[in-house]
Design a protein around this motif. Structure first.
Motif, PDB file in Angstrom:
ATOM      1  N   GLN A  69       7.822 -14.884   9.161  1.00  0.00           N
ATOM      2  CA  GLN A  69       8.953 -15.689   9.552  1.00  0.00           C
ATOM      3  C   GLN A  69       9.923 -14.764  10.067  1.00  0.00           C
ATOM      4  N   GLY A  70      10.589 -15.115  11.327  1.00  0.00           N
ATOM      5  CA  GLY A  70      11.865 -14.196  11.731  1.00  0.00           C
ATOM      6  C   GLY A  70      11.512 -13.276  12.477  1.00  0.00           C
ATOM      7  N   VAL A  71      12.260 -12.106  12.424  1.00  0.00           N
ATOM      8  CA  VAL A  71      12.174 -10.712  13.099  1.00  0.00           C
ATOM      9  C   VAL A  71      12.569  -9.765  12.032  1.00  0.00           C
ATOM     10  N   ALA A  72      11.577  -8.825  11.763  1.00  0.00           N
ATOM     11  CA  ALA A  72      11.697  -7.736  10.966  1.00  0.00           C
ATOM     12  C   ALA A  72      12.123  -6.512  11.655  1.00  0.00           C
ATOM     13  N   ARG A  73      12.759  -5.829  10.970  1.00  0.00           N
ATOM     14  CA  ARG A  73      13.213  -4.407  11.689  1.00  0.00           C
ATOM     15  C   ARG A  73      12.410  -3.320  10.394  1.00  0.00           C
ATOM     16  N   VAL A  74      12.027  -2.196  11.039  1.00  0.00           N
ATOM     17  CA  VAL A  74      11.257  -1.199  10.164  1.00  0.00           C
ATOM     18  C   VAL A  74      11.797   0.021  10.763  1.00  0.00           C
TER      19      VAL A  74
ATOM     20  N   GLY B  67      14.305   8.361  12.776  1.00  0.00           N
ATOM     21  CA  GLY B  67      15.265   7.328  13.590  1.00  0.00           C
ATOM     22  C   GLY B  67      14.584   6.276  14.448  1.00  0.00           C
ATOM     23  N   ARG B  68      13.215   6.074  14.378  1.00  0.00           N
ATOM     24  CA  ARG B  68      12.496   5.231  15.052  1.00  0.00           C
ATOM     25  C   ARG B  68      12.610   3.615  14.278  1.00  0.00           C
ATOM     26  N   VAL B  69      13.173   2.655  15.010  1.00  0.00           N
ATOM     27  CA  VAL B  69      13.254   1.426  14.533  1.00  0.00           C
ATOM     28  C   VAL B  69      12.526   0.417  15.316  1.00  0.00           C
ATOM     29  N   VAL B  70      11.614  -0.284  14.895  1.00  0.00           N
ATOM     30  CA  VAL B  70      10.893  -1.205  15.836  1.00  0.00           C
ATOM     31  C   VAL B  70      11.105  -2.664  15.110  1.00  0.00           C
ATOM     32  N   GLU B  71      11.063  -3.742  16.039  1.00  0.00           N
ATOM     33  CA  GLU B  71      10.978  -5.027  15.554  1.00  0.00           C
ATOM     34  C   GLU B  71       9.717  -5.753  15.729  1.00  0.00           C
ATOM     35  N   LEU B  72       9.382  -6.493  14.591  1.00  0.00           N
ATOM     36  CA  LEU B  72       8.184  -7.076  14.420  1.00  0.00           C
ATOM     37  C   LEU B  72       8.294  -8.590  14.491  1.00  0.00           C
ATOM     38  N   ARG B  73       7.302  -9.342  14.920  1.00  0.00           N
ATOM     39  CA  ARG B  73       7.585 -11.140  15.255  1.00  0.00           C
ATOM     40  C   ARG B  73       6.362 -11.473  14.234  1.00  0.00           C
ATOM     41  N   PRO B  74       6.549 -12.582  13.933  1.00  0.00           N
ATOM     42  CA  PRO B  74       5.492 -13.198  13.026  1.00  0.00           C
ATOM     43  C   PRO B  74       3.989 -13.121  13.324  1.00  0.00           C
TER      44      PRO B  74
ATOM     45  N   HIS C 156      10.792   5.060   4.576  1.00  0.00           N
ATOM     46  CA  HIS C 156      11.100   3.997   5.619  1.00  0.00           C
ATOM     47  C   HIS C 156      11.802   3.085   4.985  1.00  0.00           C
ATOM     48  N   TRP C 157      12.335   2.049   5.782  1.00  0.00           N
ATOM     49  CA  TRP C 157      13.128   0.942   5.306  1.00  0.00           C
ATOM     50  C   TRP C 157      12.727  -0.341   6.016  1.00  0.00           C
ATOM     51  N   HIS C 158      12.675  -1.610   5.709  1.00  0.00           N
ATOM     52  CA  HIS C 158      12.499  -2.685   6.363  1.00  0.00           C
ATOM     53  C   HIS C 158      13.384  -3.759   5.806  1.00  0.00           C
ATOM     54  N   GLY C 159      13.605  -4.823   6.799  1.00  0.00           N
ATOM     55  CA  GLY C 159      14.516  -5.775   6.473  1.00  0.00           C
ATOM     56  C   GLY C 159      14.858  -6.983   7.860  1.00  0.00           C
TER      57      GLY C 159
ATOM     58  N   MET D 150      14.397 -13.471   7.692  1.00  0.00           N
ATOM     59  CA  MET D 150      13.230 -12.862   7.814  1.00  0.00           C
ATOM     60  C   MET D 150      12.259 -12.869   6.479  1.00  0.00           C
ATOM     61  N   GLU D 151      11.209 -13.169   6.803  1.00  0.00           N
ATOM     62  CA  GLU D 151      10.072 -13.210   5.559  1.00  0.00           C
ATOM     63  C   GLU D 151       9.001 -12.295   5.951  1.00  0.00           C
ATOM     64  N   HIS D 152       8.616 -11.468   5.027  1.00  0.00           N
ATOM     65  CA  HIS D 152       7.196 -10.874   5.120  1.00  0.00           C
ATOM     66  C   HIS D 152       6.580 -10.678   3.837  1.00  0.00           C
ATOM     67  N   LEU D 153       5.143 -10.428   3.923  1.00  0.00           N
ATOM     68  CA  LEU D 153       4.236 -10.052   2.914  1.00  0.00           C
ATOM     69  C   LEU D 153       4.220  -8.368   2.857  1.00  0.00           C
ATOM     70  N   ALA D 154       4.512  -8.040   1.660  1.00  0.00           N
ATOM     71  CA  ALA D 154       4.719  -6.438   1.261  1.00  0.00           C
ATOM     72  C   ALA D 154       3.468  -6.160   0.333  1.00  0.00           C
ATOM     73  N   MET D 155       2.458  -5.437   0.889  1.00  0.00           N
ATOM     74  CA  MET D 155       1.163  -4.898   0.336  1.00  0.00           C
ATOM     75  C   MET D 155       1.207  -3.569   0.132  1.00  0.00           C
ATOM     76  N   TRP D 156       0.952  -3.234  -1.145  1.00  0.00           N
ATOM     77  CA  TRP D 156       0.641  -1.864  -1.529  1.00  0.00           C
ATOM     78  C   TRP D 156      -0.092  -1.712  -2.656  1.00  0.00           C
ATOM     79  N   GLU D 157      -0.564  -0.589  -3.132  1.00  0.00           N
ATOM     80  CA  GLU D 157      -1.556  -0.269  -4.288  1.00  0.00           C
ATOM     81  C   GLU D 157      -0.562   0.552  -5.223  1.00  0.00           C
ATOM     82  N   THR D 158      -0.982   0.399  -6.701  1.00  0.00           N
ATOM     83  CA  THR D 158      -0.369   0.999  -7.706  1.00  0.00           C
ATOM     84  C   THR D 158      -0.872   2.595  -7.625  1.00  0.00           C
TER      85      THR D 158
END
Length: 139
Positions: free
Chosen positions: A63-68, A73-80, A92-95, A102-110
């Motif tokens: 949902q919404g629009v994410a910035r990563v 210095g690169r910043v991208v915007e992502l949509r649903p 990196h950073w995201h928000g 904005m809502e996202h699913l964050a997926m990673w491995e331990t």
């Protein structure tokens, strides 16, 4: 098969986030699984601090629009429906954008240590870094 009881929604700590952020753990099964999935909700302008993941991280916008952003210095915007892959050890950073939730699913491995060391946190993202002119991610 095992039905897993997950923790309640939690507010993101001020040591990792700027602004109001809430997350739900969706997957955090016991060893030997290494998968971690959180649903993360960002208020307008909220974002993570700089961080990196030992095994990388996928972010899928729901949902919404994410910035990563990345250290170069690169910043991208992502949509649903869009997903971005942050490779292992990439800072990196995201928000959320400044004007919308904005809502996202964050997926990673331990890691094998399974002690949280798969993520390294650093300093807050500056206003200038956050407000850099974003590019649209290819659809």
């Amino acid at each position: 098969m095992e039905i897993v009881t997950l923790p309640p929604t939690a507010q993101g700590p001020a040591t990792w986030f700027t602004g109001d952020v809430w997350f739900d753990v969706l997957a955090g099964p016991p060893a030997p699984s290494r998968l971690r999935v959180n649903r993360v909700r960002f208020a307008p302008g909220a974002r993570t601090f700089w961080h990196r993941h030992a095994a990388g991280q996928s972010l899928h916008v729901t949902q919404g629009v994410a910035r990563v952003g990345t250290r170069d210095g690169r910043v991208v915007e992502l949509r649903p429906g869009q997903t971005v892959w942050c490779p292992p050890d990439e800072w990196h950073w995201h928000g959320a954008r400044p004007d919308a939730f904005m809502e996202h699913l964050a997926m990673w491995e331990t890691t094998d240590a399974r002690d949280g060391s798969e993520t390294t946190w650093a300093e807050a993202v500056t206003t200038d870094q956050y407000e850099a002119t974003p590019e649209e991610a290819d659809r």
